[in-house]
Design an enzyme around this catalytic site. Structure first.
Site, PDB file in Angstrom:
ATOM      1  CB  CYS A  14      -0.892  -0.014   1.236  1.00 29.08           C
ATOM      2  SG  CYS A  14      -1.906   1.437   1.450  1.00 29.08           S
ATOM      3  N   PRO A  15       0.633   2.262  -0.798  1.00 25.65           N
ATOM      4  CG  PRO A  15       0.666   4.506  -1.538  1.00 25.65           C
ATOM      5  CD  PRO A  15       1.483   3.480  -0.779  1.00 25.65           C
TER       6      PRO A  15
END
Lengths: 80, 184
Positions: free
Chosen positions: A17-18
């Site tokens: 993430c991200p």
């Protein structure tokens, strides 16, 4: 289930993430409306993040194949 | 009849609310104040910022107070500063790579441990996240007053694509138009 014709494949294995949604949002823009992008992820968070991203960005996830490793392959249709 | 009146009143109130909502917070934009210079908080801020761009939002970050040194260059110094400015320069971290954790820093051991874990688990470093934010068009304003207070010069700051210097009014003008505002 009939085979989905994939126009572009994306391997996002190992990304955290991200990065998966950053990459997928970049790549989907290179497709024409109606074309399909497949994205293989290993980040378990993507299972909820991809639908949230698709809903917000107005694209459509036509199929999700969950894999045993916590990841999945998403088939995303570019809308509009 | 009473019920109808009550409903009419509610509709009126809702309409008023809608009208007011129409005047502000209309843009698909995220305005964020990054007040903290802590590694963990700054990392969260830039993950949210880059994620927001992926979600189709325009993103503005206003760096103020302890957040300001995150954008310092790691090398070099500015000449001709007064003593207080020099002291601030020595005491504050020189850039994102020097930021430490808000908790479990443990004289550097904790921060180092987290960095090792991040590399192992393929999580981007703060410096990489800042570079990515720049590539994605995240706009960064640095608080002019913090620069002045801490004695930082513009030449001490990293080359970031959308870097500007501004005051509180600039942030508030952006925040007022934004659907999301955050303070980190």
């Amino acid at each position: 289930m009939s085979e989905i014709k994939v126009d572009k494949e994306l391997d996002l294995s190992g990304l955290a993430c991200p990065m998966p949604i950053v990459q997928v949002s970049k790549e989907i823009k290179t497709l024409a409306a109606g074309q399909i992008l497949s994205a293989r992820t290993t980040d378990p968070g993507a299972l909820s993040d991809f639908p949230a991203w698709a809903e917000t960005s107005g694209n459509e996830i036509v199929r999700v194949d969950e894999k045993g490793d916590g990841g999945a392959t998403f088939y995303i249709k570019r809308v509009g | 009849m009473d019920n109808l009146n009550h409903l009419a009143e509610q509709v009126q109130a809702l309409r008023k609310e809608l009208d007011q909502a129409g005047q502000t917070g209309q843009e698909d934009k995220l305005s964020m104040i990054l007040f903290s210079g802590d590694l963990d908080k700054a990392l969260a801020a830039f993950i949210i910022a880059t994620g927001a761009v992926a979600m189709g939002l325009e993103v503005v970050i206003f760096l103020t107070f302890w957040g300001t040194p995150l954008f310092r260059k790691s090398e070099g110094r500015a000449l001709g500063k007064d003593l207080m400015s020099k002291m601030f320069g020595w005491m504050l971290p020189k850039g994102a790579d020097k930021a430490s954790l808000s908790q479990m820093h443990m004289a550097g051991a904790g921060t180092q441990m987290l960095k090792t874990l991040m590399t192992k688990k393929n999580v981007a470093s703060l410096a990489e996240m800042i570079t990515l934010a720049g590539q994605l068009g995240v706009k960064v304003y640095i608080c002019e007053m913090s620069m002045n207070l801490m004695g930082f010069r513009r030449e001490e700051m990293i080359a970031y694509p959308e870097l500007q210097y501004a005051g509180v009014a600039t942030f508030l003008a952006e925040a007022k138009k934004s659907k999301i505002q955050l303070f980190i």
